[in-house]
Design a protein around this motif. Structure first.
Motif, PDB file in Angstrom:
ATOM      1  N   TYR B  36       5.031   0.797  -3.667  1.00 34.77           N
ATOM      2  CA  TYR B  36       5.309   2.040  -2.954  1.00 34.77           C
ATOM      3  C   TYR B  36       6.303   1.758  -1.827  1.00 34.77           C
ATOM      4  O   TYR B  36       6.298   0.683  -1.225  1.00 34.77           O
ATOM      5  N   LEU B  88       4.954  -1.389   0.121  1.00 33.15           N
ATOM      6  CA  LEU B  88       3.545  -1.685  -0.085  1.00 33.15           C
ATOM      7  C   LEU B  88       3.302  -2.038  -1.546  1.00 33.15           C
ATOM      8  O   LEU B  88       3.718  -1.292  -2.442  1.00 33.15           O
ATOM      9  N   PHE B 101      -4.430  -2.025  -1.513  1.00 35.24           N
ATOM     10  CA  PHE B 101      -3.071  -2.206  -1.011  1.00 35.24           C
ATOM     11  C   PHE B 101      -2.918  -3.510  -0.244  1.00 35.24           C
ATOM     12  O   PHE B 101      -3.860  -4.019   0.370  1.00 35.24           O
ATOM     13  N   GLY B 102      -1.676  -4.039  -0.249  1.00 38.56           N
ATOM     14  CA  GLY B 102      -1.289  -5.046   0.712  1.00 38.56           C
ATOM     15  C   GLY B 102      -0.992  -4.381   2.048  1.00 38.56           C
ATOM     16  O   GLY B 102      -1.002  -3.155   2.160  1.00 38.56           O
ATOM     17  N   LYS B 103      -0.693  -5.210   3.061  1.00 40.24           N
ATOM     18  CA  LYS B 103      -0.423  -4.677   4.399  1.00 40.24           C
ATOM     19  C   LYS B 103       0.941  -4.014   4.491  1.00 40.24           C
ATOM     20  O   LYS B 103       1.196  -3.232   5.395  1.00 40.24           O
TER      21      LYS B 103
END
Lengths: 112, 111
Positions: B36, B88, B101-103
């Protein structure tokens, strides 16, 4: 615009007040999700609905939080007795049958 | 150990550079992988959606998945200032559409 719609875009409230956010998903999507995002972090899952049924809730969703999706259309997320730690972006998403999640622009909450 | 690890950056590149963004994950149940793009104070916008290991290309973007190494990448060719955003990575299992999600990595492309 046929995307996910969220309202309001920004809400400023005082600690202890109740707030409600609304999400209108993409019309043919039957799954709807709420996420919370704080500064510098990725979105974190809160809850999701399939049609009107709330199928999963995160431990992040304390008793002060409640979400509904009457009639399987729009959804609301209410936070009661807001705390400063509730300040965040609240994101709504709906998913296509293929599993792609499409997000709205978010509702930013600031608790003073 | 977090389920999804992503270097937060920030990453700064000159216009026209090739950008490489990466995530690693620990949960072998993850089968679907997404990237994203998120502009400041906006919602995440879906860029790429992949299932199998290998590459998927869409315009200037290429998503790469290596399930054996639990490693995914997003490459941006001919980067533009308009690509400046937070990227993301996100992933999920087979039947559960809930994303992890990742950070996010903050990317700046300088003209």
């Amino acid at each position: 615009d046929t995307g996910v719609s969220q309202d309001p875009r920004h809400k400023i409230t005082k600690r202890g007040q109740n707030v409600t956010f609304r999400c209108d998903p993409i019309s043919e999507h039957n799954r709807l999700y709420w996420y919370r995002q704080t500064l510098g972090q990725g979105p974190e899952f809160l809850t999701y609905f399939q049609n009107e049924a709330q199928l999963e809730k995160s431990r992040l969703l304390s008793d002060r939080f409640s979400a509904e999706r009457p009639k399987g259309s729009f959804s609301t997320l209410e936070i009661q007795r807001t705390e400063q730690g509730d300040s965040a972006m609240y994101l709504c998403a709906s998913s296509s049958p293929a599993g792609e999640l499409f997000f709205g622009e978010g509702s930013r909450l600031t608790v003073l | 150990q977090k389920e999804v690890e992503q270097d937060p950056g920030p990453l700064s590149v000159p216009e026209g550079a090739i950008v490489s963004l990466n995530c690693t994950y620990s949960n072998s149940a993850f089968q679907y992988f997404m990237w994203y793009r998120q502009y400041s104070r906006k919602g995440p916008e879906l860029l790429m959606y992949t299932y199998s290991s290998g590459n998927k290309e869409d315009g200037r973007f290429t998503a790469q998945v290596d399930k054996s190494s639990k490693y995914i990448s997003l490459f941006i060719r001919d980067s533009q200032p308009s690509d400046s955003a937070t990227y993301l990575c996100a992933m999920r299992g087979g039947s559960n559409y809930k994303l992890t999600f990742g950070k996010g990595t903050l990317l700046t492309v300088n003209p």
